[in-house]
Design an enzyme around this catalytic site. Structure first.
Site, mmCIF file in Angstrom:
data_model
loop_
_atom_site.group_PDB
_atom_site.id
_atom_site.type_symbol
_atom_site.label_atom_id
_atom_site.label_comp_id
_atom_site.label_asym_id
_atom_site.label_seq_id
_atom_site.Cartn_x
_atom_site.Cartn_y
_atom_site.Cartn_z
ATOM 1 N N SER A 67 0.792 -1.226 0.000
ATOM 2 C CA SER A 67 0.000 0.000 0.000
ATOM 3 C C SER A 67 0.826 1.278 0.000
ATOM 4 C CB SER A 67 -0.937 0.025 1.214
ATOM 5 O OG SER A 67 -0.187 0.008 2.410
ATOM 6 N N ASP A 357 -2.312 8.805 7.783
ATOM 7 C CA ASP A 357 -3.288 8.017 8.517
ATOM 8 C C ASP A 357 -2.575 7.188 9.586
ATOM 9 O OD1 ASP A 357 -2.164 5.842 7.191
ATOM 10 O OD2 ASP A 357 -3.843 5.575 5.809
ATOM 11 N N HIS A 360 0.393 5.228 7.248
ATOM 12 C CA HIS A 360 1.108 5.725 6.069
ATOM 13 C C HIS A 360 1.554 7.182 6.242
ATOM 14 C CE1 HIS A 360 -1.660 2.524 4.728
ATOM 15 N NE2 HIS A 360 -0.650 2.170 3.949
#
Length: 392
Positions: A67, A357, A360
């Site tokens: 991700s 977040d 990340h």
């Protein structure tokens, strides 16, 4: 370095000092993006694969990982690990599937090499000449081990991504070159970036209630397992034609808000987690010269993300940040208990936050990490920078 966002449970992962990067350089670099209008940003995104007016340093970038660099692949599979909703992409123009407020490290890396953003492989529009500048195969929740991230449902493991690349060569790129030799030359000059491994810890080894690995392997044995499998996977990529390959280390996972939220009374990095992860990075760094000496014509590079990211977290003011342990968009302690929810209002001063977040980094951090490897003066890539690698 990190891992995926899961807005239901918040279970996921985030993952030498960049001495030349001061507050002024960070601000100026990040402000370039914010000065662009939404229309320009959208145009840059939608014109992926278009012919560049300026000759790039490499013909293409091929991206594999999780991700941290997924630019929308998980939008097209039945997965809980998605970032296709607001406020993700708030500084990009729209939620593209990137797990960030804006650009990822490889987005900045592509720009520094004179390339467009790479299109996600699973997008139905990623066909034909659009893929000549490269493709992004990265998938949120992916790991070196096929079982990693299984509790998120759909994801494309690194083995799966390699299979998709092999399919691309056979069914797509192979048709765009007149000879196999021309295709192999193109691949040999292209840059391959692999950022994988974080989920094998955060979404495997560090979840003893779900995965058997922590009950079977010691810290050292698990790192050995990952590296042995990773080495075979990289050899496979080499056999398919890759020659210039950037291996990104795992970041300081013990410093992400989700980990801080799990430790009562702790407002600094969870050193136990960082200690566990360091075993993988040590072995990965040692793997690079081994691969370079055993695979003829290969140029493997190690991107020491741990060092630069750790320095940002421990010395945020040096880089222009004021908040180094709390998510800009998250909930609970440090914004790490539950990650960024759909339509949640994030912090307004995003350029001052290290974390977007619970897992990340912000695009401002991604810009610094990219500069630490993709520029001529980069000091966190070994034995050469990606800029130098592209010119070989």
């Amino acid at each position: 370095m990190f891992s995926v966002t899961y807005w239901v449970t918040g279970a996921a992962a985030l993952g030498s000092s960049a001495e030349t990067m001061g507050k002024r350089s960070v601000k100026s670099f990040s402000s370039v993006l914010h000065s662009l209008s939404l229309g320009i940003v959208l145009f840059a995104f939608l014109s992926v694969g278009a012919e560049e007016t300026k000759s790039p340093l490499a013909p293409a970038m091929f991206i594999f990982g999780d991700s941290l660099i997924d630019d929308g692949n998980n939008n097209f599979i039945p997965s809980l690990a998605r970032a296709n909703y607001q406020p993700y992409g708030i500084d990009f123009g729209f939620p593209s599937g990137r797990f960030c407020n804006g650009l990822t490290v490889v987005d900045y890396g592509a720009q520094l090499l004179g390339l467009p953003f790479t299109p996600p492989y699973l997008s139905p529009t990623s066909k034909g000449a659009k893929i000549l500048r490269g493709i992004n195969y990265a998938s949120a929740a992916a790991g070196i081990l096929d079982e990693t991230g299984k509790h998120y449902g759909g994801r494309v493991s690194f083995n799966g991504q390699l299979a998709l690349f092999e399919k691309t060569l056979a069914l797509d790129l192979g048709l765009l070159f007149q000879t196999r030799e021309a295709l192999l030359q193109y691949l040999a000059k292209s840059i391959f970036v692999i950022n994988v491994g974080s989920n094998d810890y955060i979404n495997n080894y560090l979840l003893p209630k779900i995965y058997a690995s922590p009950h079977v392997y010691s810290r050292e044995a698990f790192a050995d397992l990952l590296i042995s499998i990773y080495s075979l996977q990289l050899s496979k990529l080499y056999e398919l034609g890759a020659r210039k390959i950037v291996l990104v280390g795992i970041g300081a996972l013990g410093c992400i808000p989700s980990q801080l939220a799990m430790v009562n009374g702790n407002d600094s990095c969870v050193e136990r987690v960082n200690y566990i992860v360091s075993a993988f990075n040590e072995r990965l760094q040692q793997l690079v010269p081994s691969l370079n000496s055993t695979l003829p014509g290969s140029y493997f590079v190690f991107h020491d993300v741990y060092s630069v990211f750790s320095d940002i977290v421990h010395n945020p003011s040096k880089y222009g940040f004021t908040v180094a342990n709390k998510a800009c968009c998250g909930n609970g302690r440090f914004g790490g208990t539950v990650s960024c929810l759909p339509n949640q209002v994030p912090c307004l001063n995003r350029e001052e936050y290290v974390f977007w977040d619970s897992f990340h980094p912000t695009q401002a951090v991604n810009a610094i990490i990219a500069q630490s490897c993709y520029t001529p003066e980069a000091t966190n890539c070994h034995p050469v920078s990606v800029y130098e690698l592209a010119k070989i």
